[in-house]
Design a protein around this motif. Structure first.
Motif, PDB file in Angstrom:
ATOM      1  N   TYR A 196      41.980  16.217  44.944  1.00  0.00           N
ATOM      2  CA  TYR A 196      42.842  16.421  46.105  1.00  0.00           C
ATOM      3  C   TYR A 196      44.283  16.082  45.736  1.00  0.00           C
ATOM      4  CZ  TYR A 196      45.211  15.515  50.526  1.00  0.00           C
ATOM      5  OH  TYR A 196      46.118  15.523  51.558  1.00  0.00           O
TER       6      TYR A 196
ATOM      7  N   ASN B  49      47.509  20.306  52.288  1.00  0.00           N
ATOM      8  CA  ASN B  49      46.364  19.695  51.636  1.00  0.00           C
ATOM      9  C   ASN B  49      45.853  20.701  50.610  1.00  0.00           C
ATOM     10  OD1 ASN B  49      45.975  17.250  53.290  1.00  0.00           O
ATOM     11  ND2 ASN B  49      45.598  18.734  54.917  1.00  0.00           N
TER      12      ASN B  49
ATOM     13  N   ASP C  14      42.547  13.048  52.414  1.00  0.00           N
ATOM     14  CA  ASP C  14      41.976  13.115  51.073  1.00  0.00           C
ATOM     15  C   ASP C  14      40.486  12.809  51.142  1.00  0.00           C
ATOM     16  OD1 ASP C  14      41.182  12.882  48.460  1.00  0.00           O
ATOM     17  OD2 ASP C  14      42.683  11.377  47.911  1.00  0.00           O
TER      18      ASP C  14
ATOM     19  N   LEU D 148      42.687  21.057  48.026  1.00  0.00           N
ATOM     20  CA  LEU D 148      41.426  20.541  47.521  1.00  0.00           C
ATOM     21  C   LEU D 148      40.910  21.507  46.465  1.00  0.00           C
ATOM     22  CD1 LEU D 148      39.329  18.249  47.854  1.00  0.00           C
ATOM     23  CD2 LEU D 148      38.107  19.779  49.434  1.00  0.00           C
TER      24      LEU D 148
ATOM     25  N   THR E  16      38.409  12.862  48.842  1.00  0.00           N
ATOM     26  CA  THR E  16      37.930  12.235  47.613  1.00  0.00           C
ATOM     27  C   THR E  16      38.229  10.740  47.566  1.00  0.00           C
ATOM     28  OG1 THR E  16      39.953  12.619  46.328  1.00  0.00           O
ATOM     29  CG2 THR E  16      38.312  14.398  46.377  1.00  0.00           C
TER      30      THR E  16
END
Length: 142
Positions: A126, A133, A91, A135, A93
């Motif tokens: 995220y 993942n 992540d 984003l 973020t």
């Protein structure tokens, strides 16, 4: 302007970055994005994708082939890019970027790309979903 959606599948190597940037610049030209929107989204996609291809996949590759996909959706009021990969969970973020420094000699490596992305984007989010993942990068255009 009607909603539009485009997608690009990319290899999990550094060739993905220039291919994605050519793709996003062609979309920007075709859709008439402002220079600021084009620059901010290109820079953000470059940063995020470089991190994915550099760190998300460990050699030797697992039985699941590495996969990267970029989706672009626009509706006249905003541009949304979603970068998805099936690599290691990460992540970008999470946490705060490193503090600003007075000169480049004092700057450490890492974390500065997220600061740039947050500067240009209205939303940077995220999530991890089903081994992917995800984003999301959003820029308002109106």
């Amino acid at each position: 302007m009607p909603d539009s959606h485009d997608s690009l599948d990319l290899p999990a190597d550094l060739s993905a970055v220039p291919r994605a940037l050519q793709w996003i610049e062609a979309l920007a030209e075709r859709r008439g994005w402002t220079p600021r929107a084009t620059f901010g989204l290109s820079l953000s996609l470059d940063e995020a994708l470089t991190n994915v291809v550099s760190y998300a996949f460990d050699p030797p590759l697992t039985e699941d082939a590495p996969a990267i996909r970029v989706d672009c959706r626009t509706d006249g009021a905003r541009i949304e890019l979603e970068l998805r990969d099936n690599g290691r969970a990460y992540d970008p973020t999470a946490g705060d970027p490193p503090p600003l420094v007075a000169c480049l000699d004092e700057a450490g490596v890492g974390g500065h790309g997220v600061r740039l992305m947050r500067h240009y984007l209205d939303t940077l989010a995220y999530r991890r979903q089903d081994g992917w993942n995800c984003l999301t990068l959003v820029m308002r255009t109106a």
